[in-house]
Design an enzyme around this catalytic site. Structure first.
Site, PDB file in Angstrom:
ATOM      1  N   HIS A   1      35.713 -14.335  21.196  1.00  0.00           N
ATOM      2  CA  HIS A   1      36.311 -14.478  22.516  1.00  0.00           C
ATOM      3  C   HIS A   1      37.720 -15.035  22.360  1.00  0.00           C
ATOM      4  O   HIS A   1      38.118 -15.445  21.273  1.00  0.00           O
ATOM      5  CB  HIS A   1      35.437 -15.310  23.469  1.00  0.00           C
ATOM      6  CG  HIS A   1      35.067 -16.669  22.956  1.00  0.00           C
ATOM      7  ND1 HIS A   1      33.821 -17.208  23.111  1.00  0.00           N
ATOM      8  CD2 HIS A   1      35.772 -17.604  22.285  1.00  0.00           C
ATOM      9  CE1 HIS A   1      33.776 -18.407  22.572  1.00  0.00           C
ATOM     10  NE2 HIS A   1      34.951 -18.676  22.067  1.00  0.00           N
TER      11      HIS A   1
ATOM     12  N   HIS B   1      39.602  -7.236  30.671  1.00  0.00           N
ATOM     13  CA  HIS B   1      38.827  -6.093  30.197  1.00  0.00           C
ATOM     14  C   HIS B   1      39.195  -4.841  30.983  1.00  0.00           C
ATOM     15  O   HIS B   1      39.558  -4.902  32.147  1.00  0.00           O
ATOM     16  CB  HIS B   1      37.330  -6.375  30.345  1.00  0.00           C
ATOM     17  CG  HIS B   1      36.799  -7.211  29.222  1.00  0.00           C
ATOM     18  ND1 HIS B   1      35.746  -8.060  29.362  1.00  0.00           N
ATOM     19  CD2 HIS B   1      37.189  -7.303  27.928  1.00  0.00           C
ATOM     20  CE1 HIS B   1      35.509  -8.652  28.210  1.00  0.00           C
ATOM     21  NE2 HIS B   1      36.381  -8.219  27.319  1.00  0.00           N
TER      22      HIS B   1
ATOM     23  N   HIS C   1      41.252  -6.217  19.982  1.00  0.00           N
ATOM     24  CA  HIS C   1      40.753  -6.461  21.340  1.00  0.00           C
ATOM     25  C   HIS C   1      41.048  -7.901  21.785  1.00  0.00           C
ATOM     26  O   HIS C   1      41.591  -8.133  22.869  1.00  0.00           O
ATOM     27  CB  HIS C   1      39.249  -6.175  21.365  1.00  0.00           C
ATOM     28  CG  HIS C   1      38.570  -6.516  22.660  1.00  0.00           C
ATOM     29  ND1 HIS C   1      38.250  -5.569  23.601  1.00  0.00           N
ATOM     30  CD2 HIS C   1      38.152  -7.710  23.162  1.00  0.00           C
ATOM     31  CE1 HIS C   1      37.661  -6.175  24.634  1.00  0.00           C
ATOM     32  NE2 HIS C   1      37.583  -7.473  24.397  1.00  0.00           N
ATOM     33  N   GLU C   2      40.710  -8.870  20.942  1.00  0.00           N
ATOM     34  CA  GLU C   2      40.903 -10.274  21.326  1.00  0.00           C
ATOM     35  C   GLU C   2      42.383 -10.604  21.475  1.00  0.00           C
ATOM     36  O   GLU C   2      42.769 -11.395  22.338  1.00  0.00           O
ATOM     37  CB  GLU C   2      40.252 -11.211  20.301  1.00  0.00           C
ATOM     38  CG  GLU C   2      38.729 -11.030  20.169  1.00  0.00           C
ATOM     39  CD  GLU C   2      37.960 -11.144  21.483  1.00  0.00           C
ATOM     40  OE1 GLU C   2      38.404 -11.898  22.379  1.00  0.00           O
ATOM     41  OE2 GLU C   2      36.916 -10.470  21.623  1.00  0.00           O
TER      42      GLU C   2
ATOM     43  N   ASP D   1      33.945 -25.489  23.034  1.00  0.00           N
ATOM     44  CA  ASP D   1      34.799 -24.956  24.090  1.00  0.00           C
ATOM     45  C   ASP D   1      33.931 -24.419  25.223  1.00  0.00           C
ATOM     46  O   ASP D   1      34.366 -23.563  25.983  1.00  0.00           O
ATOM     47  CB  ASP D   1      35.764 -23.880  23.562  1.00  0.00           C
ATOM     48  CG  ASP D   1      35.041 -22.678  22.985  1.00  0.00           C
ATOM     49  OD1 ASP D   1      33.796 -22.637  23.024  1.00  0.00           O
ATOM     50  OD2 ASP D   1      35.728 -21.765  22.496  1.00  0.00           O
TER      51      ASP D   1
ATOM     52  N   HIS E   1      31.043 -24.626  19.395  1.00  0.00           N
ATOM     53  CA  HIS E   1      32.283 -25.106  18.775  1.00  0.00           C
ATOM     54  C   HIS E   1      33.161 -25.797  19.804  1.00  0.00           C
ATOM     55  O   HIS E   1      34.376 -25.713  19.758  1.00  0.00           O
ATOM     56  CB  HIS E   1      33.001 -23.973  18.037  1.00  0.00           C
ATOM     57  CG  HIS E   1      33.180 -22.743  18.879  1.00  0.00           C
ATOM     58  ND1 HIS E   1      32.168 -21.861  19.166  1.00  0.00           N
ATOM     59  CD2 HIS E   1      34.269 -22.262  19.511  1.00  0.00           C
ATOM     60  CE1 HIS E   1      32.640 -20.888  19.929  1.00  0.00           C
ATOM     61  NE2 HIS E   1      33.907 -21.109  20.163  1.00  0.00           N
TER      62      HIS E   1
ATOM     63  N   GLU F   1      28.900 -13.397  12.095  1.00  0.00           N
ATOM     64  CA  GLU F   1      28.855 -11.932  11.991  1.00  0.00           C
ATOM     65  C   GLU F   1      29.112 -11.522  10.554  1.00  0.00           C
ATOM     66  O   GLU F   1      29.746 -12.243   9.783  1.00  0.00           O
ATOM     67  CB  GLU F   1      29.917 -11.274  12.888  1.00  0.00           C
ATOM     68  CG  GLU F   1      29.880 -11.675  14.340  1.00  0.00           C
ATOM     69  CD  GLU F   1      28.554 -11.368  15.025  1.00  0.00           C
ATOM     70  OE1 GLU F   1      27.815 -10.488  14.550  1.00  0.00           O
ATOM     71  OE2 GLU F   1      28.255 -12.039  16.025  1.00  0.00           O
TER      72      GLU F   1
ATOM     73  N   HIS G   1      43.536  -9.938  24.887  1.00  0.00           N
ATOM     74  CA  HIS G   1      43.281 -11.052  25.821  1.00  0.00           C
ATOM     75  C   HIS G   1      44.310 -12.157  25.611  1.00  0.00           C
ATOM     76  O   HIS G   1      44.826 -12.740  26.569  1.00  0.00           O
ATOM     77  CB  HIS G   1      41.901 -11.670  25.575  1.00  0.00           C
ATOM     78  CG  HIS G   1      40.755 -10.808  25.997  1.00  0.00           C
ATOM     79  ND1 HIS G   1      40.737 -10.108  27.172  1.00  0.00           N
ATOM     80  CD2 HIS G   1      39.560 -10.554  25.389  1.00  0.00           C
ATOM     81  CE1 HIS G   1      39.582  -9.453  27.269  1.00  0.00           C
ATOM     82  NE2 HIS G   1      38.859  -9.704  26.201  1.00  0.00           N
TER      83      HIS G   1
HETATM   84 ZN   LIG Z   1      35.375 -20.454  21.249  1.00  0.00          ZN
HETATM   85 ZN   LIG Z   2      37.076  -9.013  25.605  1.00  0.00          ZN
END
Ligand SMILES: [Zn+2]
Ligand SMILES: [Zn+2]
Length: 417
Positions: free
Chosen positions: A114, A161, A151-152, A101, A99, A132, A155
């Protein structure tokens, strides 16, 4: 990477390492170090769900995203506002494969999502792998979108992490079915270090305090179960375990489900390995799980009545397997039972623990053979029992075998000038 997941840094890829690597995980590189300085300057951030074709309904997705943001906003002064059209600080999208990136997704399984660290443009953006099977319920099938989004978003707010396997920021996907998702103590501390503490948040008075990952050096540490597994001894506590291997210097903590499938529950009662039969059994309440080569056997979990327990026995406290004699002793309350593994029958009636095992407290937490002694665990103590003299030969702290050496006080020496 092995060190990161609490595995022995053996340098080679053994079976256990491969299991962890195959587990669904976040796509952010493990070896990147961000330092503490990357964070948003403003305290109100906008986000937008982009893309006209979503693999899930937009209203459901928005509900989950709101819940994931709330985890972080409830402990910091940060606020998150949804935008429908206009540009937003954080653009969230579902993407297939490449995609554009330079971090293509890998289809079903493997990398789940991510995110980009705070910054302009793509900074703070969050990408989910559209291939998924995303789920919204608590049943544990599919990949739970809330767990991955939480979680994302960590970030997107600037968190790297965490090596704490109890943290939401731990890179491997872990979701406990039928359990409300919570930030761990570590996550709360880490995000508050970046953005400060929400005025309405207090670690002391919060109704459901963020869970702390057990510490092997905690003098109050007790265990749920302890077992041998080939050359190792494994100590179980909540969702976690410590694996003590004779060839490894340090005993690290890891998630039970980093080795065994998610079907193996947390908060176990007892575990034992049957070497001759080449299987391992996990006990919790009236159920037990049989695994061979890290795979759940068909038809499990089953009821512990299989062993010949009467219906009044609702759980097993501990199990002690005698490899050479082919039997297993089960401990339930103040009683112990001898189970013949070769004939699959319970031998005779239960005996009282204080008669069969003088000096051993009951109910017990766990029991294991190690270096010629039977080790019984009860609360924060462990009892070393000599089978020949039928005596307790030592009572030591429960975590003694985890080699928790008191951290030496690094006394700062005043330099003379
Ligand atoms: Zn991406
Ligand atoms: Zn992560």
């Amino acid at each position: 990477m092995q060190r990161f997941f609490g595995l022995p840094p053996s340098g080679e890829l053994n079976q256990e390492t491969l299991v962890v690597m195959k587990k669904p995980r976040c796509g952010l590189s493990d070896v990147e170090h961000f330092g503490d300085t990357i964070r948003w300057k403003k305290r109100t951030l906008s986000y937008r769900l982009a893309g006209s074709t979503l693999p899930i309904s937009a209203s459901r997705a928005h509900k989950v995203l709101r819940a994931a943001w709330k985890l972080w906003s409830s402990v910091t002064p940060m606020k998150f506002r949804k935008r429908n059209r206009k540009e937003a600080d954080i653009v969230i999208s579902f993407n297939n494969g490449d995609h554009e990136d330079s971090a293509p997704f890998d289809g079903n399984g493997g990398v789940l999502a991510h995110a980009f660290l705070p910054g302009p443009g793509i900074g703070g953006d969050v990408h989910f792998d559209a291939d998924e099977e995303w789920s919204f319920n608590h049943s544990g099938t599919g990949v739970n979108l809330l767990a991955v989004a939480a979680h994302e978003f960590g970030h997107a707010l600037g968190l790297p992490h965490s090596s704490d396997p109890g943290a939401i920021m731990y890179p491997a996907y872990s979701f406990v079915p039928n359990n409300e998702l919570q930030l761990s103590f570590r996550d709360v501390k880490d995000i508050q270090r970046l953005y400060g503490v929400s005025p309405s948040f207090s670690l002391l008075v919060s109704k459901k305090p963020p869970p702390r990952t057990p510490d092997k050096c905690d003098p109050d540490l007790s265990f749920d179960a302890v077992t041998r597994l080939q050359q190792e001894i494994i100590f179980f506590k909540d969702r976690f375990m410590w694996r003590k291997h004779p060839q490894f210097h340090k005993t690290g903590i890891t998630l039970i489900n980093s080795l065994w499938p998610d079907t193996v529950p947390s908060y176990l009662d007892a575990v034992y390995e049957n070497v001759e039969g080449n299987f391992i059994l996990f006990f919790k309440g009236q159920q037990y799980w049989k695994l061979r080569q890290l795979t759940l056997s068909e038809g499990f979990p089953r009821n512990i009545s299989d062993f010949g327990f009467p219906s009044r026995i609702k759980s097993v406290d501990a199990a002690l397997h005698f490899r050479n004699e082919h039997y297993t002793v089960f401990f339930t309350g103040h009683e112990c039972w001898r189970y013949n593994e070769q004939q699959s029958v319970m031998e005779g009636s239960p005996m009282l623990i204080n008669q069969q095992w003088p000096g051993i407290p009951s109910p017990a937490d766990a029991a294991v053979f190690y270096e010629g002694f039977v080790h019984f665990f009860k609360g924060n103590l462990h009892y070393k029992y000599d089978l020949i003299s039928e005596h307790v030969v030592g009572i030591i702290s429960a975590n003694d075998l985890l080699e928790c050496k008191m951290e030496e006080n690094n006394q700062t020496t005043t330099e003379r000038r």
